[in-house]
Structure formats: structure tokens, C-alpha cells
Write an enzyme that holds these catalytic residues in place. Structure first.
Site, mmCIF file in Angstrom:
data_model
loop_
_atom_site.group_PDB
_atom_site.id
_atom_site.type_symbol
_atom_site.label_atom_id
_atom_site.label_comp_id
_atom_site.label_asym_id
_atom_site.label_seq_id
_atom_site.Cartn_x
_atom_site.Cartn_y
_atom_site.Cartn_z
ATOM 1 C CB SER A 187 38.367 43.279 49.713
ATOM 2 O OG SER A 187 38.850 43.716 48.532
ATOM 3 C CB CYS A 220 38.936 35.121 43.440
ATOM 4 S SG CYS A 220 38.512 33.374 43.315
ATOM 5 N N PRO A 221 40.386 37.083 45.601
ATOM 6 C CG PRO A 221 42.340 38.042 46.472
ATOM 7 C CD PRO A 221 41.093 38.381 45.724
ATOM 8 N N GLY A 222 39.796 36.052 48.124
ATOM 9 C CA GLY A 222 39.288 35.415 49.343
ATOM 10 C C GLY A 222 39.227 36.284 50.586
ATOM 11 C CG ASP A 259 27.825 34.042 35.671
ATOM 12 O OD1 ASP A 259 27.847 34.858 36.617
ATOM 13 O OD2 ASP A 259 27.408 34.329 34.538
ATOM 14 C CE LYS A 305 31.976 46.812 43.361
ATOM 15 N NZ LYS A 305 32.779 46.694 44.569
HETATM 16 C C1 LIG Z 1 36.427 42.976 44.054
HETATM 17 S S1 LIG Z 1 36.785 41.332 43.675
HETATM 18 C C2 LIG Z 1 36.309 40.475 45.105
HETATM 19 C C3 LIG Z 1 37.294 40.567 46.204
HETATM 20 C C4 LIG Z 1 36.944 39.652 47.348
HETATM 21 N N1 LIG Z 1 35.721 40.041 48.014
HETATM 22 C C5 LIG Z 1 38.077 39.660 48.362
HETATM 23 O O1 LIG Z 1 37.861 40.195 49.452
HETATM 24 O O2 LIG Z 1 39.153 39.129 48.081
HETATM 25 C C6 LIG Z 1 35.525 40.916 42.548
HETATM 26 C C7 LIG Z 1 35.537 39.474 42.150
HETATM 27 O O3 LIG Z 1 34.301 39.194 41.502
HETATM 28 C C8 LIG Z 1 34.533 38.231 40.514
HETATM 29 N N2 LIG Z 1 33.401 38.279 39.564
HETATM 30 C C9 LIG Z 1 33.017 39.289 38.775
HETATM 31 N N3 LIG Z 1 31.949 38.910 38.042
HETATM 32 C C10 LIG Z 1 31.664 37.632 38.424
HETATM 33 C C11 LIG Z 1 30.681 36.712 38.044
HETATM 34 N N4 LIG Z 1 29.741 37.009 37.133
HETATM 35 N N5 LIG Z 1 30.673 35.497 38.629
HETATM 36 C C12 LIG Z 1 31.603 35.171 39.557
HETATM 37 N N6 LIG Z 1 32.563 36.015 39.953
HETATM 38 C C13 LIG Z 1 32.592 37.230 39.393
HETATM 39 C C14 LIG Z 1 35.866 38.619 39.922
HETATM 40 O O4 LIG Z 1 36.483 37.480 39.307
HETATM 41 C C15 LIG Z 1 36.638 39.098 41.148
HETATM 42 O O5 LIG Z 1 37.444 38.081 41.688
#
Ligand SMILES: C[S@@+](CC[C@H](N)C(=O)[O-])C[C@H]1O[C@@H](n2cnc3c(N)ncnc32)[C@H](O)[C@@H]1O
Length: 361
Positions: A187, A220-222, A259, A305
Site C-alpha cells: 500500500s 498498520c502495518p505502516g 479507534d 472505497k
Molecule cells: C488497508 S489497512 C491500512 C494499510 C496501511 N495504510 C499501510 O500502508 O500499511 C487498513 C487499516 O485500518 C485499520 N482500521 C480499520 N478501522 C479502524 C478504526 N476504526 N480505527 C483504527 N484503525 C482502523 C485496520 O486495523 C487496518 O490496519
């Protein structure tokens, strides 16, 4: 030229078609769209002889969500004779004068990409012929029109031109980015591309500079945090999941297991807000509006999305809503742009810049 050729991601032809139909209509340009599933392009066919020219000039490519690149063109040239494809293509470009670059391209599909080697080879004799007839300058020139020849099958091509101030600088509208081997997720390329697409290169030194504070919601993961850290920023990463350890070792990241919809920044020093949470697009948009109204960031990049159907309609409604809500809340100086980037799949990327008059911060 009568038509406008638009490149898009395969599978998004209907969305690209709906968008160009509406946007051309707003400019008073009538026509119809030819689009086939998974072709990765659509052609807007104008009624007047110069409709394609007008669109290539007056419709900003940056204002289109689903088109990666566009050029004014004539009708499809088919049955190009294998022994001389150069002559009919040159003849179709006789009206183009002193272009600064030639790009022989294909749509972004696996079948069309099989023609890539041919395109590279074919560029050489075509370039010679176009120079000879005065359609192409002897030396490349960044501010002159770009000639596009797009082979949509063997012996079949659309040919035309784009204006250098209203087209993508990238071949086929696709930036070639290298995946950094130490990035935590693929990503990462989405945010890298977004920065390249939305922020002019000459402003990177100011708007993406080292020392700026950033918040990454759903970090995450970053992968996105990696792009911010790489540019020397200090990042608050919000996610209940685990962050990449090497990124944490940089000393530039604070991980909040919280959150993303409830997190509030403690200090008013956040420049960049980025958000890649997988959630309903309207909910993400609402969150971004809330942060904007609170004045919690200067620039934001976030993903929406896409639904399975009526994607253009849904995206344009969300953007129009956001526009209206920001204005209603006294935010008048802002820049809102949205693109279906090459590294986006079923999502689009939005850039919101709460532009101060001056300076940037
Ligand atoms: C598509 S991944 C992100 C990938 C990240 N941008 C990367 O490049 O590694 C979506 C992330 O959003 C987090 N997520 C979803 N709903 C969330 C919330 N309400 N609060 C915090 N994190 C949330 C999930 O745990 C997941 O790690």
C-alpha cells in the site's frame, strides 16, 4: 479532431464513460461514448469536428476521477497494412504541428501490453516520418503538444494529441514507481503515487518537508507511515493492529492503539492527515469533514472505497457533499481533488488542501 480518447483502469470503463458524458455536457459538448468492458479505455465521440480539440483544451484532466490520461483523436484507424503502418498514421496526424513528444502506447490490459515491444520498435520510423512532415519537432519540447498513438489491437490504433499543460506527464498515464524493499506493505505505493500526483514537484520541498507533523488513521502495518517517515516527518500512527518494528525504531513514530474515528490530536500542529481505513466511504468523508472543520490539519489524503455499482455517481455525490459542508462551515479557501490512481484498486484517492492565503503554514 472530433473525439476524445481516455485511458482508465480495466473494469472502470462505465464509470469513465459516465463521467466524460456528464462533464462534456456541462461544457455544452454533445456526443456519445463508446466503451467496452475491460478495454481499459473509452472514446467520447463528439458531434462537431472540433469537439475533441475543445475537450483536450477546456476540460482539466485533473478534474476527472476515472481518466488517467486523455487525448483528442479521430476515428479508429483499422486494417493498418503491416508493410506500412507509418503512412496512414502520419497522414492522420498531418494537422498536428510541431509537437514536442511522441508516445506510442497501448491500453493497460494484459493483451494490449503484448504489443509493447512492437510499440517501442515502431516509435523509431514513425518519429522520423512525423519530423519530416513537420508534425514533430527535431528535439523534444516539454511545453509543446504530445502526439499519442494508441494501439488497441494489432493493426488498429487511435491517434491524436494532448496538450502538455493538460495531460499526464507519464507514458499511458502511469507513473513508474519502485517498491521500496524495506516498506511494510505494498500500500505504500498508493501514498507515494498520491503525493506525486497531487503535489507539484516544485512544492515538495515545502509541503512534504522534513519535520512536519502527520497523523495516519488506520496505519498498520505502516506502508503509508513509511512514506511520511521517509520524508522526515513525525507521525502519530492510529490503529489497533501491530506496526512494523523497524518503522517504530526510526524514533519518528508514536503508535496509538485507538479507534481512528474517535482519536483527537492533542496539539494543533498536524500538517498532514492521511487515512486508509477500510470503511464506508460516506463515514470516512464525514470524519475528514469533522477534522477539517475543527482545523486539525492543513492537507489530507484519504481513500474512499468504491461500491460495486454507480461508482461515479457515488463518488461525485460524496465530493459535492464535502464541498457544500466545508463551505457551510465557513471554510472557503480549499482545494479538493480526487483520482482513481494506478495503485488504487476498488477505491479512489482524495486530496483536501485547506489552503491558507500565505504562507503554507
Ligand atoms: C488497508 S489497512 C491500512 C494499510 C496501511 N495504510 C499501510 O500502508 O500499511 C487498513 C487499516 O485500518 C485499520 N482500521 C480499520 N478501522 C479502524 C478504526 N476504526 N480505527 C483504527 N484503525 C482502523 C485496520 O486495523 C487496518 O490496519
Amino acid at each position: 479532431m472530433k473525439n476524445l480518447f481516455l485511458y482508465c483502469r480495466a473494469g472502470y470503463e462505465k464509470d469513465c464513460a459516465a463521467e466524460i458524458q456528464q462533464r462534456a455536457g456541462e461544457l455544452g459538448i454533445g456526443g456519445f461514448v463508446k466503451a467496452n468492458n475491460d478495454d481499459a479505455f473509452v472514446v467520447f465521440q463528439g458531434f462537431a469536428d472540433d469537439d475533441g480539440d475543445r475537450l483536450a483544451k477546456d476540460l482539466p484532466l485533473d478534474s476527472l476521477v476515472f481518466a488517467r490520461q486523455m487525448f483528442a483523436c479521430g476515428d479508429l484507424i483499422s486494417d493498418l497494412p503491416p508493410e506500412d503502418r507509418v503512412s496512414p498514421i502520419s497522414a492522420a496526424l498531418a494537422g498536428v504541428e510541431r509537437a514536442g513528444e511522441l508516445r506510442v502506447e497501448t491500453p493497460d490490459t494484459n493483451e494490449a501490453k503484448e504489443l509493447s515491444a512492437f510499440c517501442r520498435k515502431f516509435t523509431v520510423p514513425l518519429r522520423q516520418a512525423l519530423k519530416k512532415q513537420g508534425s514533430l519537432l527535431d528535439k523534444e519540447h516539454a511545453r509543446r503538444p504530445i502526439i499519442h498513438v494508441c494501439f488497441v489491437g494489432s493493426g488498429k490504433a487511435f491517434v491524436g494529441y494532448s496538450l502538455s499543460n493538460n495531460s499526464s506527464p507519464h507514458y499511458m498515464g502511469i507513473p513508474r514507481l519502485k517498491f521500496p524493499s524495506d516498506a511494510p506493505s505494498r500500500s505504500t505505493l498508493k501514498l507515494d503515487e498520491a503525493f506525486i500526483h497531487f503535489i507539484p514537484r516544485e512544492e515538495h520541498e515545502i509541503r512534504l518537508r522534513s519535520g512536519l507533523n502527520a497523523v495516519d488513521l488506520g496505519a498498520c502495518p505502516g506502508g503509508w507511515t513509511y512514506q511520511l517517515v521517509r520524508r522526515g516527518m513525525m507521525v502519530q500512527a492510529i490503529d489497533n493492529g501491530p506496526m512494523n518494528e523497524k518503522l517504530m525504531d526510526s524514533g519518528q513514530v508514536t503508535h496509538h492503539r485507538a479507534d481512528g474515528f474517535k482519536f483527537e490530536p492533542l496539539k494543533r500542529n498536524v500538517y498532514w492527515l492521511v487515512c486508509d481505513m477500510v470503511e464506508k466511504p460516506a463515514r470516512v468523508a464525514e470524519l475528514m469533514e469533522h477534522w477539517a472543520i475543527q482545523g486539525w490539519f492543513k492537507e489530507a489524503i484519504f481513500n474512499l472505497k468504491l461500491p460495486m455499482k454507480s461508482r461515479y455517481k457515488e463518488v461525485s455525490q460524496i465530493l459535492a457533499n464535502m464541498h457544500a459542508i466545508l463551505k457551510e462551515n465557513g471554510i472557503h479557501e480549499f482545494h479538493l481533488a480526487c483520482k482513481h490512481l494506478y495503485h488504487d484498486r476498488d477505491e479512489v484517492t482524495v486530496h483536501l488542501w485547506l489552503r491558507p492565503s500565505s504562507p503554507w503554514i
